[in-house]
Design a protein around this motif. Structure first.
Motif, PDB file in Angstrom:
ATOM      1  N   ILE A   8       0.847  -1.271  -0.040  1.00 12.42           N
ATOM      2  CA  ILE A   8      -0.048  -0.113   0.164  1.00 12.42           C
ATOM      3  C   ILE A   8       0.701   1.192  -0.086  1.00 12.42           C
ATOM      4  CG2 ILE A   8      -1.741   1.457   1.267  1.00 12.42           C
ATOM      5  CD1 ILE A   8      -2.871  -1.409   2.306  1.00 12.42           C
ATOM      6  N   ILE A   9       1.837   1.259   0.724  1.00  9.63           N
ATOM      7  CA  ILE A   9       2.829   2.500   0.910  1.00  9.63           C
ATOM      8  C   ILE A   9       3.504   2.583  -0.327  1.00  9.63           C
ATOM      9  CG2 ILE A   9       4.944   3.401   2.071  1.00  9.63           C
ATOM     10  CD1 ILE A   9       3.722   1.903   4.759  1.00  9.63           C
ATOM     11  N   ALA A  10       3.896   1.473  -0.953  1.00 11.66           N
ATOM     12  CA  ALA A  10       4.695   1.323  -2.254  1.00 11.66           C
ATOM     13  C   ALA A  10       3.943   1.893  -3.166  1.00 11.66           C
ATOM     14  CB  ALA A  10       5.301   0.206  -2.594  1.00 11.66           C
ATOM     15  N   THR A  11       2.807   1.604  -3.174  1.00 10.67           N
ATOM     16  CA  THR A  11       1.692   2.161  -4.186  1.00 10.67           C
ATOM     17  C   THR A  11       1.522   3.819  -4.009  1.00 10.67           C
ATOM     18  OG1 THR A  11       0.482  -0.062  -4.182  1.00 10.67           O
ATOM     19  CG2 THR A  11      -0.646   1.824  -5.145  1.00 10.67           C
TER      20      THR A  11
ATOM     21  N   VAL B  30      -3.435  12.171 -15.212  1.00  8.51           N
ATOM     22  CA  VAL B  30      -2.637  11.270 -15.561  1.00  8.51           C
ATOM     23  C   VAL B  30      -2.310   9.868 -14.607  1.00  8.51           C
ATOM     24  CG1 VAL B  30       0.039  10.904 -15.949  1.00  8.51           C
ATOM     25  CG2 VAL B  30      -1.103  13.177 -16.714  1.00  8.51           C
ATOM     26  N   ALA B  31      -2.215  10.339 -13.154  1.00 10.11           N
ATOM     27  CA  ALA B  31      -2.374   9.411 -12.276  1.00 10.11           C
ATOM     28  C   ALA B  31      -3.255   8.262 -12.422  1.00 10.11           C
ATOM     29  CB  ALA B  31      -2.259   9.730 -10.832  1.00 10.11           C
ATOM     30  N   ARG B  32      -4.565   8.795 -12.617  1.00  9.85           N
ATOM     31  CA  ARG B  32      -5.958   7.954 -12.736  1.00  9.85           C
ATOM     32  C   ARG B  32      -5.647   7.356 -14.143  1.00  9.85           C
ATOM     33  NH1 ARG B  32      -9.432  13.298 -11.499  1.00  9.85           N
ATOM     34  NH2 ARG B  32      -9.346  13.391  -9.343  1.00  9.85           N
ATOM     35  N   ALA B  33      -5.163   7.811 -15.166  1.00 11.09           N
ATOM     36  CA  ALA B  33      -5.110   7.195 -16.315  1.00 11.09           C
ATOM     37  C   ALA B  33      -4.074   5.880 -16.189  1.00 11.09           C
ATOM     38  CB  ALA B  33      -4.564   7.629 -17.398  1.00 11.09           C
ATOM     39  N   VAL B  34      -2.962   6.100 -15.475  1.00 11.86           N
ATOM     40  CA  VAL B  34      -2.200   4.803 -15.086  1.00 11.86           C
ATOM     41  C   VAL B  34      -2.994   3.723 -14.530  1.00 11.86           C
ATOM     42  CG1 VAL B  34      -0.061   4.115 -14.125  1.00 11.86           C
ATOM     43  CG2 VAL B  34      -0.111   6.234 -15.156  1.00 11.86           C
ATOM     44  N   PHE B  35      -3.321   4.212 -13.431  1.00  7.81           N
ATOM     45  CA  PHE B  35      -4.216   3.313 -12.408  1.00  7.81           C
ATOM     46  C   PHE B  35      -5.240   2.791 -13.251  1.00  7.81           C
ATOM     47  CE2 PHE B  35      -7.793   2.436  -9.532  1.00  7.81           C
ATOM     48  CZ  PHE B  35      -7.093   1.525  -8.783  1.00  7.81           C
ATOM     49  N   GLY B  36      -6.235   3.330 -13.721  1.00  2.00           N
ATOM     50  CA  GLY B  36      -7.229   2.699 -14.621  1.00  2.00           C
ATOM     51  C   GLY B  36      -6.626   1.568 -15.716  1.00  2.00           C
ATOM     52  N   THR B  37      -5.587   1.744 -16.486  1.00  2.00           N
ATOM     53  CA  THR B  37      -5.136   0.905 -17.279  1.00  2.00           C
ATOM     54  C   THR B  37      -4.531  -0.273 -16.763  1.00  2.00           C
ATOM     55  OG1 THR B  37      -4.414   2.758 -18.752  1.00  2.00           O
ATOM     56  CG2 THR B  37      -3.360   0.670 -19.328  1.00  2.00           C
ATOM     57  N   TYR B  38      -3.891  -0.090 -15.586  1.00  2.00           N
ATOM     58  CA  TYR B  38      -3.286  -1.246 -14.758  1.00  2.00           C
ATOM     59  C   TYR B  38      -4.494  -2.063 -14.176  1.00  2.00           C
ATOM     60  CZ  TYR B  38      -1.257  -3.541 -10.955  1.00  2.00           C
ATOM     61  OH  TYR B  38      -0.850  -4.490  -9.718  1.00  2.00           O
ATOM     62  N   THR B  39      -5.296  -1.563 -13.345  1.00  2.00           N
ATOM     63  CA  THR B  39      -6.450  -2.379 -12.806  1.00  2.00           C
ATOM     64  C   THR B  39      -7.289  -3.125 -13.701  1.00  2.00           C
ATOM     65  OG1 THR B  39      -7.648  -0.325 -12.556  1.00  2.00           O
ATOM     66  CG2 THR B  39      -6.391  -1.041 -10.954  1.00  2.00           C
ATOM     67  N   ALA B  40      -7.414  -2.078 -14.942  1.00  2.20           N
ATOM     68  CA  ALA B  40      -8.445  -3.064 -16.040  1.00  2.20           C
ATOM     69  C   ALA B  40      -7.596  -4.316 -16.251  1.00  2.20           C
ATOM     70  CB  ALA B  40      -8.629  -2.204 -17.181  1.00  2.20           C
TER      71      ALA B  40
ATOM     72  N   ALA C 181      -5.254  -0.999  -5.022  1.00  2.00           N
ATOM     73  CA  ALA C 181      -6.415  -0.226  -5.040  1.00  2.00           C
ATOM     74  C   ALA C 181      -6.499   0.568  -3.821  1.00  2.00           C
ATOM     75  CB  ALA C 181      -7.789  -1.224  -5.296  1.00  2.00           C
ATOM     76  N   VAL C 182      -6.020   0.126  -2.616  1.00  2.00           N
ATOM     77  CA  VAL C 182      -6.418   0.649  -1.445  1.00  2.00           C
ATOM     78  C   VAL C 182      -5.380   1.923  -1.328  1.00  2.00           C
ATOM     79  CG1 VAL C 182      -5.791   0.570   1.149  1.00  2.00           C
ATOM     80  CG2 VAL C 182      -7.162  -1.139  -0.191  1.00  2.00           C
ATOM     81  N   GLY C 183      -4.190   1.351  -1.870  1.00  2.00           N
ATOM     82  CA  GLY C 183      -3.086   2.449  -2.030  1.00  2.00           C
ATOM     83  C   GLY C 183      -3.304   3.768  -2.796  1.00  2.00           C
ATOM     84  N   PHE C 184      -3.928   3.364  -4.065  1.00  2.00           N
ATOM     85  CA  PHE C 184      -4.514   4.433  -5.000  1.00  2.00           C
ATOM     86  C   PHE C 184      -5.346   5.263  -4.294  1.00  2.00           C
ATOM     87  CE2 PHE C 184      -7.241   6.030  -8.128  1.00  2.00           C
ATOM     88  CZ  PHE C 184      -6.394   6.726  -8.828  1.00  2.00           C
TER      89      PHE C 184
END
Length: 304
Positions: A47-50, A86-96, A128-131
């Motif tokens: 979580i902290i690393a995320t 930009v951060a949301r786009a990275v997270f969205g791509t990764y999680t999808a 997800a919790v970290g983001f």
């Protein structure tokens, strides 16, 4: 063939670099394989690393974007929103991608929709919790500074943080959590949409293609939400008797809000935006730009 000493040194340097990169990849894979992601200590490290990773993504976006004229013309609030986008786009791509991999390859989640877990699902839920921790801190911090926020987005993020945090703590309902994160597939396209809008490229074919794809993906979100309701109905007795009460309340409140309020509202707004490119996140800025455009057109008409 004969090589000069310089060419030989360059080849050796490239070989050493590739070997180091390969060693780093092997080390990361071994570290992941050895990690016990069901332990609380390991989960907190992830979580902290995320959070640190997305802070770095935000900072990188800040440094790189500052070189472009479009970014320089934005207000301070819009610049913050840009970097968060930009951060949301990275997270969205990764999680999808990761969640699709979980659902398509790991039957443990389907075998037990409440308590089935896998190493990959542990990792994704921790991410997800970290983001969402990072997102809530940045989002509410920005709202406190600028005095404005998107209420639907605020509800979405705080509910997501509570749901995934509690799910991780109890290690239950990962199947439903992973299905929920698949819905982030629309996020990269909403981010591209806003970036193109700010770059004044809303009349291009790229904008239209992105909008059409995004609207269709929002419809796909509705199908996925219906599928989750179907799985709940199929396993209702098991869910009713075995699911922890707080998870039960959080899940069905969130699923109801998502499927009946947020997704239909966002689908409607994005469909309107396809026909009328507008920045609803910063209406005051949009109004100023509209007035400037009207004045410019009026002066051109006068001169002609």
């Amino acid at each position: 063939p004969d090589f000069s000493s310089r060419e030989i040194r360059e080849r050796r340097g490239r070989s050493e670099t590739s070997f180091r990169a390969r060693d780093s990849q092997i080390m990361l894979v071994e570290l992941y394989n050895q990690a016990d992601l069901s332990r609380g200590e390991t989960q907190w490290i992830v979580i902290i690393a995320t959070i640190v990773f997305f802070v770095l993504v935000y900072g990188t976006s800040l440094l790189v974007s500052s070189r472009f004229r479009t970014y320089g013309q934005l207000s301070t609030r819009e610049k913050v929103f840009w970097n968060l986008t930009v951060a949301r786009a990275v997270f969205g791509t990764y999680t999808a991608v990761m969640c699709a991999y979980c659902l398509l390859t790991q039957n443990e989640l389907f075998d037990d929709v409440l308590f089935g877990t896998t190493k990959t699902s542990h990792l994704v839920v921790c991410n997800a919790v970290g983001f969402f921790l990072f997102e809530c801190l940045a989002f509410y911090g920005s709202a406190a500074v600028f005095g404005k926020m998107d209420r639907t987005l605020a509800v979405h993020h705080i509910l997501a943080l509570i749901c995934y945090g509690r799910s991780l703590y109890l290690q239950t309902a990962y199947f439903f959590g992973i299905c929920g994160l698949v819905l982030e597939m629309t996020t990269p396209f909403t981010c591209i949409c806003w970036g193109l809008l700010k770059a004044k490229l809303s009349k291009t074919r790229l904008w239209v293609a992105n909008q059409w794809l995004m609207v269709h993906l929002f419809h796909c979100r509705s199908f996925i939400e219906c599928y989750v309701w179907y799985k709940c109905w199929m396993h209702w007795n098991y869910i009713w008797t075995k699911m922890p009460t707080d998870i039960f309340i959080l899940q069905f409140v969130s699923l109801t809000i998502l499927s009946l309020v947020l997704t239909p509202y966002w689908t409607y707004k994005k469909t309107l935006q396809l026909l009328d490119p507008t920045d609803w996140n910063h209406p005051e800025r949009q109004a100023i730009e509209t007035v400037k455009g009207d004045v410019s057109r009026a002066s051109k008409d006068k001169s002609s």
